[in-house]
Design a protein around this motif. Structure first.
Motif: not given
Length: 311
Positions: A138-151
């Motif tokens: 969670g600390i390593s991956i930026p939120n916009f990357v996580i957002g695009a992945m889960v989207q």
């Protein structure tokens, strides 16, 4: 207490003035103007538009005029949205950002504290290792990357949720998940490290010797002291989630303040950039101010003497 609060308020006002001044002159240093991208505007019409917004005046005079309006809580008119004030744009769009941010804060607090407590109680076991691994991710991956992945995974590949928009409660899930991953990671690590120290302290041993149940020891004695670092982090976290939702709102097509902020920068809408920047700064400083007050009330060892916090 009055002296302490007065000092905090003065610091906030001075910080806002410095921020407003720096933002104003940095914007003016960027080449171009809000009307550079307009197509085929005759020089006479462009000169009238510049005069209407006061952009034909010397930069020093523009600054004085803007600061006078700011002291009157007048953020001015948007230079790209016709007949709309900056205040109305903020009030109309901030509701979405606030709702998404508030849900993300609540989720981050509940999940982060729970994971941290479980990791401390099951120290060096599977739960501890798993929780800390998730925290590192969670600390390593930026939120916009996580957002695009889960989207992509949960809205495109497997269409469980909508790709964009905010039409129902389920549409909160993906943006909230993207916004809360980093706070959950920080809170779980903070809670774990503090609880490990608290659970080995003398007063916990005394509580055990008195025959208190493990749940009573954990909730009445352990958590209250273990939560203090989380309270310190809660204020900046709240502000960061709400102000940091700019990119996430763009990814999920949410009609929040972030979309207006990105658009204002692209269009060089000076008044809107200034207004949203100052508004975000007020949120951040207010969150820190409330955190300081909460810390004083939660921890009875902290006292205020002569306007200075002492423990």
């Amino acid at each position: 207490m009055v002296r302490y609060l007065g000092g905090k308020i003065i610091n906030i006002v001075v910080s806002l003035l410095i921020l407003a001044t720096a933002t104003f002159f940095l914007m003016k240093a960027v080449p171009g103007d809000p009307f550079t991208q307009e197509k085929a505007i005759p020089p006479e019409i462009k000169a009238n538009i510049m005069a209407h917004y006061g952009l034909d005046k010397p930069i020093g005079e523009q600054y004085i005029i803007y600061m006078k309006k700011l002291f009157q809580l007048d953020l001015g008119l948007s230079m790209k949205s016709q007949n709309r004030t900056v205040t109305s744009i903020i009030t109309d769009s901030f509701g979405t950002s606030f709702k998404i941010g508030l849900v993300a804060v609540i989720v981050s607090l509940i999940v982060g504290v729970y994971l941290g407590m479980m990791a401390a109680l099951k120290h060096r076991k599977l739960i501890d290792n798993g929780a800390m691994t998730l925290a590192v991710i969670g600390i390593s991956i930026p939120n916009f990357v996580i957002g695009a992945m889960v989207q992509y995974l949960l809205a495109v590949k497997f269409p469980i949720f909508h790709v964009a928009g905010l039409d129902g409660p389920l549409d909160y899930v993906l943006p909230v998940f993207a916004l809360s991953t980093l706070p959950v990671a920080f809170i779980s690590r903070l809670t774990r490290s503090t609880m490990l120290e608290v659970l080995t302290s003398d007063y916990i041993r005394t509580a055990k010797a008195k025959g208190l149940t493990p749940s009573a020891i954990l909730w009445q004695h352990g958590l209250r002291n273990g939560i203090l670092p989380v309270v310190t982090y809660l204020g900046p976290m709240t502000a960061n989630i709400i102000t940091g939702s700019v990119v996430v709102e763009q990814i999920f097509g949410l009609p929040g303040l972030g979309a207006h902020f990105v658009e204002s920068i692209t269009n060089r809408d000076y008044t809107l950039i200034m207004g949203i920047t100052i508004f975000y700064a007020v949120i951040l400083m207010a969150a820190r101010f409330l955190t300081d007050l909460a810390y004083i009330f939660i921890d009875p060892r902290i006292k205020i003497s002569g306007g200075v916090v002492k423990s």
